[in-house]
Enzyme design. Structure first.
Site, mmCIF file in Angstrom:
data_model
loop_
_atom_site.group_PDB
_atom_site.id
_atom_site.type_symbol
_atom_site.label_atom_id
_atom_site.label_comp_id
_atom_site.label_asym_id
_atom_site.label_seq_id
_atom_site.Cartn_x
_atom_site.Cartn_y
_atom_site.Cartn_z
ATOM 1 N N ASN A 13 0.797 -1.236 -0.060
ATOM 2 C CA ASN A 13 -0.277 0.692 0.191
ATOM 3 C C ASN A 13 0.656 1.213 0.251
ATOM 4 O O ASN A 13 1.263 1.377 1.232
ATOM 5 C CB ASN A 13 -1.221 -0.072 1.130
ATOM 6 C CG ASN A 13 -1.723 0.865 2.110
ATOM 7 O OD1 ASN A 13 -1.736 2.011 0.630
ATOM 8 N ND2 ASN A 13 -2.055 1.312 2.609
ATOM 9 N N LYS A 15 -0.355 3.607 -0.278
ATOM 10 C CA LYS A 15 -0.866 5.693 0.071
ATOM 11 C C LYS A 15 -0.211 6.465 -0.139
ATOM 12 O O LYS A 15 0.273 6.762 -1.776
ATOM 13 C CB LYS A 15 0.114 5.406 1.967
ATOM 14 C CG LYS A 15 -0.021 4.298 2.431
ATOM 15 C CD LYS A 15 0.333 4.197 4.033
ATOM 16 C CE LYS A 15 -0.109 3.270 5.120
ATOM 17 N NZ LYS A 15 -0.076 2.890 6.673
ATOM 18 N N HIS A 99 -9.618 0.807 5.573
ATOM 19 C CA HIS A 99 -7.984 1.278 5.566
ATOM 20 C C HIS A 99 -8.394 2.215 7.338
ATOM 21 O O HIS A 99 -9.138 2.617 6.621
ATOM 22 C CB HIS A 99 -7.380 2.038 5.169
ATOM 23 C CG HIS A 99 -5.961 1.359 5.771
ATOM 24 N ND1 HIS A 99 -5.311 2.365 6.123
ATOM 25 C CD2 HIS A 99 -4.929 0.714 5.261
ATOM 26 C CE1 HIS A 99 -3.878 2.403 6.686
ATOM 27 N NE2 HIS A 99 -3.705 1.198 5.920
ATOM 28 N N GLU A 101 -6.725 4.585 7.904
ATOM 29 C CA GLU A 101 -5.951 6.149 7.812
ATOM 30 C C GLU A 101 -7.631 6.497 6.984
ATOM 31 O O GLU A 101 -8.302 8.072 7.369
ATOM 32 C CB GLU A 101 -5.051 5.958 6.800
ATOM 33 C CG GLU A 101 -4.007 6.248 7.574
ATOM 34 C CD GLU A 101 -3.136 5.181 7.042
ATOM 35 O OE1 GLU A 101 -2.745 4.854 5.788
ATOM 36 O OE2 GLU A 101 -1.814 4.950 7.556
ATOM 37 N N GLU A 171 -5.004 -5.042 10.539
ATOM 38 C CA GLU A 171 -3.932 -4.281 11.018
ATOM 39 C C GLU A 171 -4.433 -3.295 12.120
ATOM 40 O O GLU A 171 -5.790 -2.357 11.919
ATOM 41 C CB GLU A 171 -4.328 -2.880 9.819
ATOM 42 C CG GLU A 171 -3.555 -3.164 8.110
ATOM 43 C CD GLU A 171 -2.961 -2.587 7.374
ATOM 44 O OE1 GLU A 171 -1.931 -2.544 7.060
ATOM 45 O OE2 GLU A 171 -4.127 -1.538 7.493
ATOM 46 N N GLY A 177 2.761 1.998 10.600
ATOM 47 C CA GLY A 177 4.300 2.941 10.752
ATOM 48 C C GLY A 177 4.218 3.646 11.784
ATOM 49 O O GLY A 177 5.009 4.429 11.886
ATOM 50 N N SER A 217 3.788 -2.618 10.544
ATOM 51 C CA SER A 217 5.327 -2.543 10.071
ATOM 52 C C SER A 217 5.873 -3.780 10.127
ATOM 53 O O SER A 217 6.677 -4.212 10.388
ATOM 54 C CB SER A 217 5.554 -2.440 11.470
ATOM 55 O OG SER A 217 5.206 -0.822 12.330
HETATM 56 P P1 13P Z 1 3.045 0.628 7.343
HETATM 57 O O1 13P Z 1 4.010 -1.209 7.373
HETATM 58 O O2 13P Z 1 3.902 1.551 7.066
HETATM 59 O O3 13P Z 1 3.564 0.101 9.667
HETATM 60 O O4 13P Z 1 1.835 0.266 6.492
HETATM 61 C C1 13P Z 1 0.941 -0.594 7.248
HETATM 62 C C2 13P Z 1 -0.334 -0.114 6.759
HETATM 63 O O5 13P Z 1 -1.056 0.538 6.669
HETATM 64 C C3 13P Z 1 -0.692 -1.030 5.176
HETATM 65 O O6 13P Z 1 -1.982 -0.071 4.628
#
Ligand code: 13P
Length: 257
Positions: A13, A15, A99, A101, A171, A177, A217
């Site tokens: 992803n 982003k 997601h 976010e 997740e 992150g 992560s």
């Molecule tokens: P990270 O791998 O940067 O922690 O992000 C995970 C994520 O949100 C994938 O959709």
């Protein structure tokens, strides 16, 4: 590796990163590095702007493209949005929905996520439906309550026979992150509970076939231990998907990429 017959699925992803040109170039490098891994589905999710160009560049396979987000309607006066039929026509085969976010920053609801997943499915796209608890919810012992509520709502519009063609992504928000991965055991606990819930909702066969990714992560040095868990069928990778080298090493799952 997980002992199931479920085919692993690793998605990157990206982003809100990378220009169209950078996305095409990274996708080409990933295709190059990952083409030899034939026992895994590999997906990249560029920004909406780059979906078409990346899908065109990857047309030879085997790496597929996902959108990161969509609207639930086919078309209409929804400035700034993109719809499942437009995503499909641009060459994507998957769509990420729900997601954290999007849920946290853009107000997406369980019911909205379910509607979008259904809309993607109806246009031949595979929804990757994300669920996960916040740190406060985990600390309050609410992890399974939250995740099970999200999964139940997301599966609501689907018949049991359709469930094997969906992908869930667990997740935990506190692991995204932050460099703080859930331990393989913590992730397995939730994955196992989700699969048991899916068995109650859609039957044991659907539950056994459904793929559940872990995200948060994921890195080259922790993918193997995660994939060894019986109910972890792949990964949804953020930061470590932004370079071909680290993503290819994740796709390799401990082998030489
Ligand atoms: P990270 O791998 O940067 O922690 O992000 C995970 C994520 O949100 C994938 O959709």
């Amino acid at each position: 590796m997980a002992t199931s017959t479920r085919r692993p699925v690793i998605a990157g992803n990206w982003k809100m990163h990378l220009t169209v040109a950078e996305s095409v170039s990274l996708a080409a490098e990933i295709q190059n590095r990952c083409a030899r891994f034939r026992d895994v589905d590999v997906i990249v999710a560029p920004t909406a702007l780059a979906v078409y160009a990346v899908a065109k560049r990857l047309a030879d396979g085997p790496v597929a493209v996902a959108a990161q987000h969509c609207h639930g309607a086919d078309s209409g006066a929804f400035t700034g949005e993109i719809s499942p039929p437009l995503i499909a026509a641009a060459g994507a085969r998957y769509g990420i929905v729900g997601h954290s976010e999007r849920r946290q920053l853009f107000g997406e609801t369980d019911a909205g996520v379910a509607g979008k997943a259904r809309a993607l499915f109806d246009h031949g796209l595979t929804p990757i439906i994300c669920v996960g608890e916040s740190l406060a919810e985990r600390d309050a012992g609410q992890t399974l309550v939250v995740v099970e509520r999200q999964v139940k709502a997301a599966l609501e519009p689907f018949a049991a026979t359709e469930v094997p063609r969906l992908i869930l992504a667990y997740e935990p928000i506190w692991a995204i992150g932050t460099g703080r991965t859930a331990t393989p055991a913590q992730a397995q606990d939730v994955h196992g509970a989700v699969r048991a819930l899916v068995a109650r909702l859609a039957g044991p066969e659907a539950a056994a076939a459904l793929r559940i990714q872990y995200g948060g992560s994921v890195k080259p040095d922790n993918i193997r231990a995660l994939m060894e868990q019986p109910d972890i069928d792949g990964a949804l990778v953020g930061g470590a998907s932004l370079t071909a080298d680290s993503f290819a090493r994740i796709v390799a799952r401990g082998e030489e990429p």
